[in-house]
Design an enzyme around this catalytic site. Structure first.
Site, mmCIF file in Angstrom:
data_model
loop_
_atom_site.group_PDB
_atom_site.id
_atom_site.type_symbol
_atom_site.label_atom_id
_atom_site.label_comp_id
_atom_site.label_asym_id
_atom_site.label_seq_id
_atom_site.Cartn_x
_atom_site.Cartn_y
_atom_site.Cartn_z
ATOM 1 N N HIS A 11 0.839 -1.200 0.000
ATOM 2 C CA HIS A 11 0.000 0.000 0.000
ATOM 3 C C HIS A 11 0.874 1.251 0.000
ATOM 4 O O HIS A 11 2.083 1.180 0.206
ATOM 5 C CB HIS A 11 -0.928 0.030 1.213
ATOM 6 C CG HIS A 11 -2.074 -0.930 1.115
ATOM 7 N ND1 HIS A 11 -1.970 -2.241 1.499
ATOM 8 C CD2 HIS A 11 -3.343 -0.775 0.659
ATOM 9 C CE1 HIS A 11 -3.123 -2.860 1.294
ATOM 10 N NE2 HIS A 11 -3.975 -1.991 0.787
ATOM 11 N N LYS A 70 -0.462 4.865 4.575
ATOM 12 C CA LYS A 70 -1.343 3.935 5.284
ATOM 13 C C LYS A 70 -0.814 3.674 6.686
ATOM 14 O O LYS A 70 0.365 3.366 6.876
ATOM 15 C CB LYS A 70 -1.466 2.617 4.518
ATOM 16 C CG LYS A 70 -2.480 1.657 5.121
ATOM 17 C CD LYS A 70 -2.750 0.490 4.187
ATOM 18 C CE LYS A 70 -3.725 -0.504 4.811
ATOM 19 N NZ LYS A 70 -5.039 0.105 5.089
#
Length: 239
Positions: free
Chosen positions: A131, A135
């Site tokens: 990600h 995040k």
């Protein structure tokens, strides 16, 4: 129908709003934010949709319960206690909770469960997820959901090994997690079933956050008019 989005000024909130405004199903699309935390009193909303932060859960559930609003939750990173709060609230209102609203990702959950059911006890299982660098939680909620789907297929819980360092031989039956963070990666998940003679890899990659917004809006349409209970994207997709 009238849609209320919690966290409308966030990245996902803005994307959901833009896509909802293009869909004639929604007559009114309004939102809540830190600056404006109360819904309009002159509008009767049909569903509340949330993509914010675990710290907002208490206020979110209070609003949904007070207004008797069906609730769609796409936020990740909840504690076990918070999950229990969601389950308790679902006894009074319909709640659809999913760590990943992507239709393709939810098909992946179904596929890994079936593979685990067939060969899970004969292979080593690893999960890789990637990600963007902003995040906050790791592993991702979707990676945990992959593991839960695999465990449903296996019929039991397994030890979760988060990364490896130094003297760390693999234990039989454990599920390994590996998290990558960098740049602007939208979301990549891979489940590996590694045998002595062959490996099965099931992967999903999201190219645009719109894929999550699209699934969230489908979930919002689905939950309207449902009886109290805890629902998932499996119910939306009928899988």
């Amino acid at each position: 129908m009238n849609l209320l989005i919690n966290g409308i000024n966030g990245r996902m909130g803005r994307t959901i709003r833009e896509m909802a405004l293009e869909d004639t199903f929604w007559e009114n699309v309004h939102g809540l934010s830190r600056e404006n935390s109360l819904p309009r009193e002159d509008i009767e909303y049909h569903v509340l949709l949330d993509f914010t932060h675990p710290s907002a859960l208490a206020n979110l559930l209070k609003l949904a319960l007070d207004k008797k609003l069906p609730l769609v939750i796409g936020t990740t990173g909840y504690s076990k206690g918070q999950i229990e709060e969601i389950k308790a609230a679902s006894k009074e209102i319909p709640i659809l909770y999913s760590t990943n609203m992507s239709i393709g990702m939810n098909l992946m959950f179904s596929l890994v469960e079936e593979i685990a059911r067939k060969i899970g006890n004969d292979v080593d299982i690893e999960i890789i997820e990637s990600h963007h660098k902003r995040k906050k939680d790791a592993p991702s909620g979707s990676a945990i959901s992959i593991a839960e789907a695999i465990e449903r297929g296996l019929g039991d819980k397994r030890k979760h090994q988060f990364g490896r360092f130094g003297q760390c031989p693999r234990e039989n039956g454990e599920i390994g997690f590996h998290s990558i963070r960098g740049g602007n990666i939208v979301g990549y998940h891979e489940a590996l079933f590694i045998g002595e003679l062959e490996t099965i890899k099931i992967s999903h990659e999201a190219y645009d956050r719109k894929v999550f917004a699209k699934g969230a809006l489908e979930a919002a349409k689905f939950i309207i008019g449902k009886e109290p209970g805890l629902y998932s994207m499996k119910d939306v997709l009928n899988i």
